[in-house]
Design an enzyme around this catalytic site. Sequence first.
Site, PDB file in Angstrom:
ATOM      1  N   GLU A 123      -6.697   2.121  -3.542  1.00 55.88           N
ATOM      2  CA  GLU A 123      -5.279   2.258  -3.780  1.00 55.88           C
ATOM      3  C   GLU A 123      -4.651   0.892  -4.035  1.00 55.88           C
ATOM      4  O   GLU A 123      -3.595   0.784  -4.643  1.00 55.88           O
ATOM      5  CB  GLU A 123      -4.683   2.874  -2.519  1.00 55.88           C
ATOM      6  N   ARG A 158      -3.050  11.308   5.901  1.00 61.20           N
ATOM      7  CA  ARG A 158      -3.177   9.955   6.406  1.00 61.20           C
ATOM      8  C   ARG A 158      -2.613   8.947   5.412  1.00 61.20           C
ATOM      9  O   ARG A 158      -2.808   9.086   4.213  1.00 61.20           O
ATOM     10  CB  ARG A 158      -4.655   9.632   6.662  1.00 61.20           C
ATOM     11  N   HIS A 172     -11.572  12.549   0.266  1.00 63.19           N
ATOM     12  CA  HIS A 172     -11.637  11.187   0.753  1.00 63.19           C
ATOM     13  C   HIS A 172     -11.641  11.081   2.270  1.00 63.19           C
ATOM     14  O   HIS A 172     -12.422  10.341   2.847  1.00 63.19           O
ATOM     15  CB  HIS A 172     -10.447  10.416   0.183  1.00 63.19           C
ATOM     16  N   GLN A 209      -7.890  15.043   2.854  1.00 57.87           N
ATOM     17  CA  GLN A 209      -7.127  14.231   1.916  1.00 57.87           C
ATOM     18  C   GLN A 209      -7.899  13.981   0.627  1.00 57.87           C
ATOM     19  O   GLN A 209      -9.072  13.608   0.668  1.00 57.87           O
ATOM     20  CB  GLN A 209      -6.797  12.883   2.551  1.00 57.87           C
ATOM     21  N   HIS A 255      -8.042  11.618  -2.474  1.00 65.25           N
ATOM     22  CA  HIS A 255      -7.564  10.320  -2.939  1.00 65.25           C
ATOM     23  C   HIS A 255      -7.380  10.405  -4.443  1.00 65.25           C
ATOM     24  O   HIS A 255      -8.232  10.922  -5.152  1.00 65.25           O
ATOM     25  CB  HIS A 255      -8.595   9.244  -2.590  1.00 65.25           C
ATOM     26  N   LEU A 294     -14.700   5.674  -4.948  1.00 58.02           N
ATOM     27  CA  LEU A 294     -13.311   5.275  -4.800  1.00 58.02           C
ATOM     28  C   LEU A 294     -12.958   3.983  -5.511  1.00 58.02           C
ATOM     29  O   LEU A 294     -13.678   3.006  -5.441  1.00 58.02           O
ATOM     30  CB  LEU A 294     -13.028   5.094  -3.318  1.00 58.02           C
ATOM     31  N   PHE A 304       0.855  -1.186   0.000  1.00 57.40           N
ATOM     32  CA  PHE A 304       0.000   0.000   0.000  1.00 57.40           C
ATOM     33  C   PHE A 304       0.890   1.235   0.000  1.00 57.40           C
ATOM     34  O   PHE A 304       1.990   1.205   0.549  1.00 57.40           O
ATOM     35  CB  PHE A 304      -0.900   0.012   1.239  1.00 57.40           C
ATOM     36  N   ARG A 346      -0.824   9.469  -0.984  1.00 58.45           N
ATOM     37  CA  ARG A 346      -1.966   9.994  -1.721  1.00 58.45           C
ATOM     38  C   ARG A 346      -1.845  11.465  -2.093  1.00 58.45           C
ATOM     39  O   ARG A 346      -2.181  11.857  -3.206  1.00 58.45           O
ATOM     40  CB  ARG A 346      -3.213   9.802  -0.861  1.00 58.45           C
TER      41      ARG A 346
END
Lengths: 615, 235
Positions: free
Chosen positions: A290, A429, A387, A275, A277, A287, A154, A321
């Site tokens: 990721e 984050r 996001h 944030q 994304h 979404l 990730f 991100r």
Amino acid sequence: MAEYKEYRGMCVVGECKKYYGTDDAKVIHEEPKGVEIKNVHLHDAVIVGAGLAGMYAALELKKAGYDVAVLTKVFPTRSHSGAAQGGISAALANLEEDHIEWHFFDTVKGSDYLGDQDAIEMMVKEAPRIIYEYEHMGVPFSRTPDGKIMQRYFGGHVKDFGRGGPVLRACMAADRTGHVLLHTLWEQCVKYNVRFYSEFFLLSLIIKSGKCIGVTVWDLINGGIHVFQGKAILLATGGYGRCYSITSNSHANTADGLGVVMRAGLPLEDMEFVQFHPSGLAFLGVLLTEGARGEGGYLINNEGERFMKRYAPEKMELAPRDVVSRAMWAEIEAGRGINGQQYVYLDLRHLGAQKIMERLPQIREISMKLLGIDPIKEPVPVQPTAHYSMGGIPTDICCRVLADGKEKWLEGLWAAGECACVSVHGANRLGTNSLLDASVHGKRAGKDMAAYLSTNPPYEVLPEDCALDAIKQIEWLLNNPGTERPGAIRKELQENMYNLCGVFRRKEDLEKMYNIIKDLQRRYKNILVQDKGAKFNTDLMEALELRNLLETAEVIVASALNRTESRGAHYRRDYPNRDDENWLKHTLAWRTEEGVKFDYKPVVITRFKPEERKY
Amino acid sequence: MAEYVFKIFRYDPEKDETGRVQEYRIDVQPGWTVLDALNYIKWFVDGTLSYRRACRHGICGSCGMTINGKNGLACETQIKDLGTTVITVEPLRGFPVIKDLIVDMEPLYDKLYAIKPYLITKTPPPTDKERLQSPEDRAKLDGKYECILCGCCTSSCPTYWADKNFLGPNALLKAARFLFDSRDEGYEERVSVIDDKHGVWRCHTIFNCVEACPKELNPTQAIVDLRKLILRGKL
């Protein structure tokens, strides 16, 4: 059995037989004119929100033997935690070497050094235990060949304190990780007989001499105000992505918890950090995990170029991100979006049909059903989508809400999950840390509330006027002879927020946005709720949500205008550099009638000294 | 852009004796789902229209409804795929209607509670470690754990319409999700509930649930597998 009236032999209409827990409740108020208080409920603990944080806390309290009520404006399994796809991080080292310290470092670095390191350390240490507990509860994790929990790559999670390559750290259940965690927690709540009050909408906090003693809520199904009194109140109401037009968030993520906290005169922390994304489905914002990039997907511009090589040559698509979102936005601004529009392509075709169907089935389903595009055959159009809200209600590491934002606990009140700001995410984050944050802090809040309840604090006497503001608000909304519809105001708010307070920010845009919000707040006074009924009045609910959105957006914009540096998810075109000398501190913002007031508190730095964040 | 007619079931418990149909003519943008159309109507045409919605990408299970006679999620139903410009939208059948497209789902949840919808274990788990499960055993849960509790299956089941005590495809699929989990030790407790005339034996394998499930799961197969499991247990 209520009598049902038949409609064409198929649909039956009739009374909802929902149970409201009248056995432990007593009506103590005279019915006010118009809107009535239906009931006053008494519980040891009252939790608002039934996502991961709320339900984890409920379980802890229930296991400790306390009577707990969970209020939610949707049914628990409809909460937005369930939409999380990719994974939940923990340094289990099931497939390769990994250490809690590496996870600690990655989270600190990901936060652009604004995360409080004491809180982060506690969270990453707790991570493996949380994952094992989830597994013991029955979460159907994907498995490694030797039967352990499967982990995947990730963005931002790497080896050896940022020096090595990507590490397999995100525990996963195909791409339905949030869904399985949410359903499993709900199952456990059913097992332990947690009392849910579904489809109740939060209206206000009841605070008496510096102590939170309950909440007022609106019963969506039947109409009417209910007062829930408790000794320990937890807000786990989720994020505020619905301030934006392009967002991955559910329609329900409307900052309801933040709204009531602000109206109680409490500050919010670090609200400028929203944030974006990188891989939101174009036009919708829904979404695409990721994980799609983790499994090896490419981002390409209109020239067919993997443009990330110019922005993060080492990590490429797996950079965090904010870095990827900014790279995409820069490409779009340079005219290299596909067809000159606000999106680029996410290309998965080289992964092959088998890998896509095995590892990313939901991604394929979403792109096919929502846009009619099969990622096995075509690249998917994506654009940055609002996001996650790093900011929120300031709490200490035991999730206690801080009345002054710094030290003083508002007795009786806790907050956990996305609505809270501990702060473990700082300015940005890392992927998979949100499920972890919600779980760890939900659990911690539950434990701390149980510890508080074990000291036997007394029930306070409810003030006579405890629901007066809530009643007035509902009566006003139902009777206001206005002309402005909530949908129209909300649309203007959301679209302008995306363009003026989004991935890139500048002073003029933010000032313009602030004025737009002030204007929209004026127009809100002239609102028209067309549905005048009490029962399942979703028009009324949307008007209530809109007030929370308008007030929250005001604090986001004011905080963004106030912070004259770029850090993590907050990027000021006119102040493109991080400024540790002046801004290595948390923003505390109070919304008042005279505008937003600010104060600051220092970042807790224990182990890792701030350094430049490069990927 | 094209004009579509939406015939939507309306029922206001405070005004109406029974349900009625209201027509809305709206312009539909390319790529719109049925939920987009409902939102458009609610936000810009008629604020009194009521329905549940949340995630709008098919994971929360809020917006199950009957669209042109077929159950599905409004948020995942592309309008153009319906192949007609006249679209009827009704609440899920088999459940009492609270208002417009909102039904009382409690009967569905009650059936779930009955089958003990949680992992039952008797052996204590290892300390600070996961229970092991082979990928083959984990694969037995595929097609079962993905359920989003939208109610489309049970609502489409004629057997459930006739027998409101029938556990229904939703609860039985959930039972299978646990009974086929290698970690579960709740066989007796659960089987005593589903091995019943209102349980697995009530299903007439009509397969409506399979057609209705927006997640493309197969509750009928799960019910047949449960029957085999129970019979094998009795041998």
